[in-house]
Design an enzyme around this catalytic site. Structure first.
Site, PDB file in Angstrom:
ATOM      1  N   GLU A 103       0.859  -1.186   0.000  1.00 45.75           N
ATOM      2  CA  GLU A 103       0.000   0.000   0.000  1.00 45.75           C
ATOM      3  C   GLU A 103       0.895   1.236   0.000  1.00 45.75           C
ATOM      4  O   GLU A 103       1.795   1.338   0.830  1.00 45.75           O
ATOM      5  CB  GLU A 103      -0.900   0.011   1.239  1.00 45.75           C
ATOM      6  CG  GLU A 103      -1.876   1.161   1.251  1.00 45.75           C
ATOM      7  CD  GLU A 103      -2.776   1.174   2.476  1.00 45.75           C
ATOM      8  OE1 GLU A 103      -3.623   2.080   2.570  1.00 45.75           O
ATOM      9  OE2 GLU A 103      -2.627   0.283   3.337  1.00 45.75           O
ATOM     10  N   ARG A 116       5.268 -13.183   9.880  1.00 37.88           N
ATOM     11  CA  ARG A 116       5.603 -11.765   9.772  1.00 37.88           C
ATOM     12  C   ARG A 116       6.988 -11.547  10.382  1.00 37.88           C
ATOM     13  O   ARG A 116       7.381 -12.233  11.325  1.00 37.88           O
ATOM     14  CB  ARG A 116       4.555 -10.938  10.526  1.00 37.88           C
ATOM     15  CG  ARG A 116       4.723  -9.435  10.412  1.00 37.88           C
ATOM     16  CD  ARG A 116       3.578  -8.756  11.161  1.00 37.88           C
ATOM     17  NE  ARG A 116       3.604  -7.313  10.980  1.00 37.88           N
ATOM     18  CZ  ARG A 116       4.231  -6.484  11.792  1.00 37.88           C
ATOM     19  NH1 ARG A 116       4.888  -6.942  12.841  1.00 37.88           N
ATOM     20  NH2 ARG A 116       4.195  -5.177  11.561  1.00 37.88           N
ATOM     21  N   LYS A 134       4.157   0.512   9.843  1.00 41.93           N
ATOM     22  CA  LYS A 134       4.194   1.848   9.219  1.00 41.93           C
ATOM     23  C   LYS A 134       3.388   2.857  10.027  1.00 41.93           C
ATOM     24  O   LYS A 134       3.764   4.025  10.127  1.00 41.93           O
ATOM     25  CB  LYS A 134       3.653   1.765   7.789  1.00 41.93           C
ATOM     26  CG  LYS A 134       4.608   1.136   6.802  1.00 41.93           C
ATOM     27  CD  LYS A 134       4.137   1.310   5.377  1.00 41.93           C
ATOM     28  CE  LYS A 134       2.996   0.416   5.026  1.00 41.93           C
ATOM     29  NZ  LYS A 134       2.623   0.493   3.591  1.00 41.93           N
TER      30      LYS A 134
END
Length: 548
Positions: free
Chosen positions: A32, A258, A268
């Protein structure tokens, strides 16, 4: 390019190909554009691009740009730059979820017509309350049983801007009693009156990730949709959309662990909080693990990819030691970085019995490879040593210079501290020393009593320098799990020292240097000054003690 180690995803694909399930492998990397890429993205990039290459397949770059409130063109440009910097090239043109907005809208109409979606006028807070929680099942919205005709009319009004932000949303009609909270009538579309960097003001309704992602995979013929374990529960929704929209040749989602690294945050959202509170200087601050930050710190693409390969791809979440990352760059730099002398916190010594103006000494650029050219180094009456290498009184196990004790200056002479000269405030101006010229008869007398080996620079042959010494940003091993993570910021995450580096650096232009006993450094490119050099410490040395 680094070849990926075999893992459970490799084994799944290999079995599928043997069974002729696919003619060609398609993967994708779908960030994104709401921030810079970090080392967790590097792991995903490495996996998706490497798997595609290993099986002679294709990997797409797709920008998941469905939220105009957070995304912009600047982030897109940095994402592209970082991927190229790592050494990868996406297949053909870049894909954008925004290019599928018209198709996604048609699929949402299909869900409404099939009685599987409805317009809800509950606000965000009410929707959350109606959904319930892990202990309580949800309850149906009062708008859930609207007719298909009414839903179609209102959805068209949403699209045409008749509703303000938050006044209506399109929700999927699944099961408000589901054990998986994500399946309790998730939102499909929300209203955003904000300019989109790609589509301008064409749209005021935007699809949610779970709806847009699986269909984007379908549009691009993705065979393996690889994501982290945090999307494990989303997999049920991924499958639900594909099944209920009658999609043929469905892409399959597989999850892997992850990346979490000690003393760091990867999120983020949390990095953005650090930036807004001015705790860090920006997305490219060398103390954080964004790819831009690591690049500014002095890390190389090879070291990052080696790290990703070393930690592997598994389905078990764990906290990776920061040493693993540091060892990858240290191993690379050890082979290619020339050795130089730098004094980061200088204190002056004067050799009272040295009568020459200067003396040239040949010292190795690579101590472990003595065949490589040596460089000239200047010894003189006045030298700088590091402040940590002197104590007025000797303590147990101390290996530096003290009054009445001897040390060896690296590659040169043995000296003995005789006297200290201080100013009115008690600060040391200089240390008066005696040197031994290392004749055979002197060596026999003094070699047994050497306290240690220290580095040094001649005052005649030094350049003023600023050294940025980076340490862990947090003082606890796992700040990601802390709600108030800012509370655990390390106040010494950056230390700035004024010192000196040897003049030879003007002749030895490299991307990195090992400053003996201090660590690996690179030039700080944000500062330019002809009279002063600026350095970032990339990583510390393994051992602080140098052998003879």
């Amino acid at each position: 390019m680094i070849k990926i180690n075999k893992n459970f995803i490799y084994n799944i694909i290999n079995k599928d190909l043997k069974k002729c399930k696919h003619k060609k492998i398609y993967t994708r990397f779908p960030p994104e554009p709401n921030g810079y890429l970090h080392i967790g993205h590097a792991k995903s990039i490495f996996l998706n691009f490497s798997i595609a290459k290993l099986f002679n397949g294709i990997c797409n770059l797709r920008l998941d740009d469905t939220d105009p409130l957070k995304e912009n063109k600047k982030y897109v440009n940095f994402i592209k730059y970082d991927i190229k910097w790592l050494g990868y090239k996406w297949h053909n043109n870049i894909f954008y979820t925004s290019q599928y907005f018209s198709l996604l809208y048609k699929f949402s109409i299909k869900l409404i017509k099939n009685g599987l979606a409805y317009i809800d006028e509950l606000n965000k807070k009410q929707i959350r309350k109606y959904k319930g929680n892990f202990n309580n099942i949800g309850k149906n919205s009062p708008y859930r049983n609207r007719s298909i005709k009414e839903n179609l009319i209102i959805f068209k009004k949403m699209k045409n801007g008749f509703f303000n932000d938050g006044k209506a949303s399109l929700r999927t009609k699944i099961n408000m009693s589901s054990n998986n909270i994500l399946m309790r009538d998730p939102i499909l579309y929300r209203i955003r009156f904000k300019k989109h960097y790609k589509t301008n003001y064409t749209w005021c309704i935007y699809p949610m990730y779970d709806f847009a992602h699986c269909l984007s995979d379908y549009f691009e013929k993705i065979t393996y949709s690889l994501c982290t374990l945090e999307f494990q529960d989303n997999k049920y929704l991924y499958k639900w959309f594909l099944y209920n929209l009658k999609i043929n040749k469905k892409p399959k989602q597989y999850e892997f662990s992850r990346l979490n690294i000690e003393y760091n945050i990867i999120s983020k959202r949390k990095i953005l909080i650090l930036i807004k509170k001015k705790i860090i200087l920006g997305w490219d601050d060398p103390r954080i693990l964004t790819l831009s930050g690591l690049r500014n710190r002095g890390y190389t693409p090879k070291s990052i990819l080696n790290f990703c390969n070393y930690i592997g791809v598994t389905r078990k979440n764990n906290l990776i030691k920061i040493n693993f990352l540091e060892n990858c760059i240290r191993k690379e730099l050890n082979l290619k970085s020339p050795r130089l002398m730098a004094v980061l916190d200088p204190i002056k010594i004067i050799i009272k019995n040295f009568k020459k103006k200067k003396e040239e000494i040949l010292i190795p650029n690579y101590p472990k490879n003595k065949k490589i050219n040596k460089r000239k180094y200047i010894f003189s009456k006045e030298l700088y040593i590091d402040r940590k290498d002197f104590k007025e009184k000797k303590t147990k196990n101390y290996k530096g210079l003290t009054i009445g004790n001897k040390v060896k200056l690296r590659y040169s002479y043995i000296i003995k501290a005789k006297k200290i000269k201080k100013d009115k405030n008690g600060n040391i101006i200089y240390i008066l020393c005696k040197y031994y010229n290392n004749k055979k008869e002197d060596k026999l007398k003094i070699k047994k009593n050497i306290n240690g080996i220290i580095h040094w620079i001649s005052t005649l042959y030094s350049i003023p320098s600023i050294f940025f010494l980076y340490n862990n940003l947090f003082n606890i091993t796992n700040p990601e799990i802390k709600k108030n993570f800012i509370k655990y910021i390390n106040k010494n995450s950056i230390i700035i020292n004024k010192g000196f580096v040897e003049k030879n650096i003007k002749k030895i232009i490299y991307s990195s240097y090992q400053f003996e006993r201090n660590g690996y450094f690179c030039l700080n490119k944000k500062f330019k000054n002809n009279k002063i050099f600026y350095f970032n410490r990339i990583v510390k040395l393994k051992s602080k003690i140098l052998k003879k």
